[in-house]
Design a protein around this motif. Sequence first.
Motif, mmCIF file in Angstrom:
data_model
loop_
_atom_site.group_PDB
_atom_site.id
_atom_site.type_symbol
_atom_site.label_atom_id
_atom_site.label_comp_id
_atom_site.label_asym_id
_atom_site.label_seq_id
_atom_site.Cartn_x
_atom_site.Cartn_y
_atom_site.Cartn_z
ATOM 1 N N ALA A 187 9.420 -4.105 -13.061
ATOM 2 C CA ALA A 187 8.511 -4.217 -14.211
ATOM 3 C C ALA A 187 7.124 -3.707 -13.854
ATOM 4 C CB ALA A 187 8.444 -5.657 -14.690
ATOM 5 N N LEU A 188 6.660 -4.042 -12.642
ATOM 6 C CA LEU A 188 5.344 -3.579 -12.206
ATOM 7 C C LEU A 188 5.344 -2.065 -12.020
ATOM 8 C CD1 LEU A 188 4.418 -6.404 -9.658
ATOM 9 C CD2 LEU A 188 3.525 -6.085 -11.962
ATOM 10 N N ASP A 189 6.447 -1.536 -11.466
ATOM 11 C CA ASP A 189 6.558 -0.077 -11.316
ATOM 12 C C ASP A 189 6.496 0.604 -12.684
ATOM 13 O OD1 ASP A 189 6.774 -0.338 -8.605
ATOM 14 O OD2 ASP A 189 8.955 -0.069 -8.531
ATOM 15 N N VAL A 193 1.664 -0.668 -11.796
ATOM 16 C CA VAL A 193 0.884 -1.591 -10.954
ATOM 17 C C VAL A 193 1.561 -1.701 -9.594
ATOM 18 C CG1 VAL A 193 0.091 -3.963 -10.652
ATOM 19 C CG2 VAL A 193 -0.012 -2.886 -12.909
ATOM 20 N N THR A 194 0.776 -1.550 -8.542
ATOM 21 C CA THR A 194 1.303 -1.619 -7.177
ATOM 22 C C THR A 194 0.694 -2.813 -6.454
ATOM 23 O OG1 THR A 194 1.464 0.794 -7.111
ATOM 24 C CG2 THR A 194 1.594 -0.382 -5.010
ATOM 25 N N PRO A 195 1.491 -3.830 -6.102
ATOM 26 C CA PRO A 195 0.963 -4.975 -5.351
ATOM 27 C C PRO A 195 1.042 -4.686 -3.848
ATOM 28 C CG PRO A 195 3.195 -5.434 -6.053
ATOM 29 C CD PRO A 195 2.885 -4.045 -6.513
ATOM 30 N N ILE A 432 4.444 -20.927 8.995
ATOM 31 C CA ILE A 432 3.282 -20.459 9.744
ATOM 32 C C ILE A 432 3.233 -18.935 9.627
ATOM 33 C CG2 ILE A 432 2.189 -20.355 12.019
ATOM 34 C CD1 ILE A 432 3.643 -22.983 12.694
ATOM 35 N N GLY A 433 2.454 -18.455 8.709
ATOM 36 C CA GLY A 433 2.337 -17.032 8.447
ATOM 37 C C GLY A 433 1.141 -16.778 7.559
ATOM 38 N N VAL A 434 0.757 -15.525 7.421
ATOM 39 C CA VAL A 434 -0.435 -15.164 6.661
ATOM 40 C C VAL A 434 -0.119 -13.943 5.808
ATOM 41 C CG1 VAL A 434 -2.900 -14.650 6.808
ATOM 42 C CG2 VAL A 434 -1.793 -15.922 8.657
ATOM 43 N N PHE A 435 -0.695 -13.899 4.619
ATOM 44 C CA PHE A 435 -0.515 -12.715 3.787
ATOM 45 C C PHE A 435 -1.739 -12.504 2.899
ATOM 46 C CE2 PHE A 435 0.674 -15.951 0.773
ATOM 47 C CZ PHE A 435 0.271 -15.445 -0.451
ATOM 48 N N GLY A 436 -1.823 -11.316 2.375
ATOM 49 C CA GLY A 436 -2.842 -10.987 1.375
ATOM 50 C C GLY A 436 -2.236 -10.017 0.378
ATOM 51 N N ILE A 437 -2.684 -10.052 -0.851
ATOM 52 C CA ILE A 437 -2.195 -9.135 -1.882
ATOM 53 C C ILE A 437 -3.387 -8.419 -2.509
ATOM 54 C CG2 ILE A 437 -0.934 -8.902 -4.053
ATOM 55 C CD1 ILE A 437 0.581 -11.390 -3.448
ATOM 56 N N LEU A 438 -3.317 -7.094 -2.541
ATOM 57 C CA LEU A 438 -4.357 -6.282 -3.169
ATOM 58 C C LEU A 438 -3.689 -5.410 -4.231
ATOM 59 C CD1 LEU A 438 -6.344 -5.203 0.020
ATOM 60 C CD2 LEU A 438 -6.993 -6.952 -1.635
ATOM 61 N N PRO A 439 -3.571 -5.874 -5.456
ATOM 62 C CA PRO A 439 -2.907 -5.083 -6.507
ATOM 63 C C PRO A 439 -3.787 -3.929 -6.989
ATOM 64 C CG PRO A 439 -3.729 -7.142 -7.409
ATOM 65 C CD PRO A 439 -3.994 -7.196 -5.933
ATOM 66 N N THR A 440 -3.150 -2.795 -7.202
ATOM 67 C CA THR A 440 -3.862 -1.662 -7.795
ATOM 68 C C THR A 440 -3.067 -1.145 -8.990
ATOM 69 O OG1 THR A 440 -2.781 -0.082 -6.300
ATOM 70 C CG2 THR A 440 -4.912 -0.963 -5.608
ATOM 71 N N ASP A 465 -10.797 -0.793 -5.399
ATOM 72 C CA ASP A 465 -11.015 -0.729 -6.840
ATOM 73 C C ASP A 465 -9.626 -0.748 -7.468
ATOM 74 O OD1 ASP A 465 -11.365 0.046 -9.524
ATOM 75 O OD2 ASP A 465 -13.186 1.166 -9.019
ATOM 76 N N PRO A 466 -9.270 -1.802 -8.212
ATOM 77 C CA PRO A 466 -7.910 -1.907 -8.762
ATOM 78 C C PRO A 466 -7.498 -0.719 -9.615
ATOM 79 C CG PRO A 466 -9.106 -3.969 -9.046
ATOM 80 C CD PRO A 466 -10.101 -2.961 -8.570
ATOM 81 N N ARG A 467 -8.470 0.086 -10.056
ATOM 82 C CA ARG A 467 -8.143 1.242 -10.899
ATOM 83 C C ARG A 467 -7.731 2.454 -10.071
ATOM 84 N NH1 ARG A 467 -13.789 1.676 -13.758
ATOM 85 N NH2 ARG A 467 -14.293 1.478 -11.537
ATOM 86 N N ARG A 468 -7.959 2.399 -8.764
ATOM 87 C CA ARG A 468 -7.727 3.558 -7.904
ATOM 88 C C ARG A 468 -6.709 3.217 -6.815
ATOM 89 N NH1 ARG A 468 -11.595 7.379 -8.050
ATOM 90 N NH2 ARG A 468 -11.365 7.840 -5.836
ATOM 91 N N PRO A 469 -6.094 4.225 -6.206
ATOM 92 C CA PRO A 469 -5.175 3.960 -5.095
ATOM 93 C C PRO A 469 -5.898 3.232 -3.968
ATOM 94 C CG PRO A 469 -4.953 6.231 -5.841
ATOM 95 C CD PRO A 469 -6.164 5.669 -6.541
ATOM 96 N N LEU A 470 -5.180 2.370 -3.268
ATOM 97 C CA LEU A 470 -5.780 1.624 -2.164
ATOM 98 C C LEU A 470 -6.079 2.565 -1.005
ATOM 99 C CD1 LEU A 470 -6.541 -1.211 -1.108
ATOM 100 C CD2 LEU A 470 -4.252 -1.351 -0.126
#
Length: 627
Positions: A187-189, A193-195, A432-440, A465-470
């Motif tokens: 759905a995101l594809d 939207v790319t998470p 025990i783990g770490v993550f981050g999400i940067l959606p664009t 900038d969520p409007r541009r590629p990471l």
Amino acid sequence: MKSLFSAIGWLFSKAWWLLDGTRRALMNLLVLLLIVIVVTALMTRGPKPLADKTTLVLKLDGNLVEQFSGSPREQLMAQAQGRSTPRQTRLRDVLAALEQAAKDDKISTVLLDVEDLGSAGQAGLHEVTAALQRFRKVSGKPVVAYADSYSQRGYFLAAQAAEVYLHPMGMVMLEGFGRWRTYYKDALDRIGVTPHVIKVGTYKSFAEPYTATGPSPATVEAEGLVYGELWSGFTTTIETARKLEAGAVGRSIDQIPQLLAAVKGDAAQMAVQAKLVDGLKTRDQMRELLIAKGARDEESKSFRQVSLGQYLAYVRDAGAPNKLQPGVGVVVAEGEIVDGDAGPGRIGGDSTARLIRKAREDDAIKAVVLRVNSPGGSAFASEIVRRELELTRAAGKPVVVSMGDVAASGGYWISMASDAVIADAGTITGSIGVFGILPTAEGLMDKLSLHTGGVTTTWLAGGYDPRRPLDPRLKAAVQSGVDNIYARFTGLAAQARKSTPEKIDAVAQGRIWTGAQARERGLVDRIGSFDDAVQTAVQLAKLEVKAGEKPRLAYVERDLSRSERLIASLTDVMAPSMAAAVGRSLGLDALPAPIIEELAVLKELSRVAARGQLDKAAVVHCLCGAP
């Protein structure tokens, strides 16, 4: 002449305004004074003495929680506006009521009402189960359970009763553990939207729904092991209480089509034949049974009874230890871990740290028990809380962690600065783990024929900038930060567990464990209840407690202002008359819990990303709500 009339009119209007304003002010003061008098009278008036042969109606209404969520002001405003507030039953109130009722000569029977029990984790259910067992053993009084239908959680508790009854048109719903997630990748594809997920941990599956179309083999392996052990313990407890053969619950579920066909689709009769209930009774028949076991109340024409809420007044009146007596401070850490301040129901890094500091600086508190029920959240906020516990230990006050339903990821992080970690066998912990999400959403911009452009002095000024590629440089930088936090996480865990980062890494990688599995792998010290944690704190602090008595417990909570105390009193007064109407109003509580949780977390992630706080954007969270 005209100007004279205008002047007189102006004076008259001002005089009227002053008179009307004075009248309004006096009326408001009079109403406020009346409210204060009524509230004061209600607060100072003691409970009416109980009559003999009273039945304690133990109604577990809504979610079983460690602490009530929402401030008194929020609760009052919700009631005034006709909005629904989440129904909640506080675990410690249930335990205290059962303990008091066991030695109360006026209480002859306990009626267990689990009809409206909402969410409840395994640790909380185990605490109530143990309390029901103690009540029956110590008092010799009967516990009777009745419901129109039993949910899985409700029946787990009802099975501990001496007699279990069901409405003739009801059913017992035992379905097992597990869940189906919604996976959003396609759905995101489709919308562009790319998470971008930056993580450490093979088993760290929180972000999987946004990057995959189904669970990974690692997720299936980890969750299968946890769910299998929890279900085995769950069914064994029911089978033991109901004196059923081992495996009887599983066999009944496997044979539901045949068993239902044999009784012509009558689910209630099927429950009787499976020996899950002792009999079928309509509501009026149940009332007659309870009258026979206790006494008839002529005013209500029903059995003589007292509700859980009413009975808590008798529990408080039973006598509490002197506040100056040395005791154990209890800090409840329940909910999502967020930066800054948070009210009850969430763990604010700053606000929870203040509560721990408050306990440390209280001379009457000699040890601290941290009751953790959290799937995690902000890594930065988790460290703020952990550090405050570390300082408490350094000040010479022992710290004992009592893990509730969930103490995973950030919930495990805040548990590491302690002298002992005690978990329930059904606690969900580890992760025990770490993550981050940067959606664009550059794909979405293309679909809408939208473009961006501008000038920056460095690449980092517009790095995210969520409007541009990471920018790959930013992704690499964030990955380095996530790696660093994971190394810190495993390093602190190794130090706390007297192990090595390599050994911790072998059982970490974002993998969840039950409390029993965590004990086998050295992540917790032992299996036990909240009371076990308190007793451990007493021993470590070398408190002197007389035989047969309990140590003084002081729940450390934010001090309410005068206005908040008044509002809290008003809420208590208004609640009985408004609960029936407000509690059943439709709202967002109709949404499935996992969706609500995902939306809440994504909102928090978006807020962090929008602030550009890359130094605090790493998240230690587990999408592992207890079954």
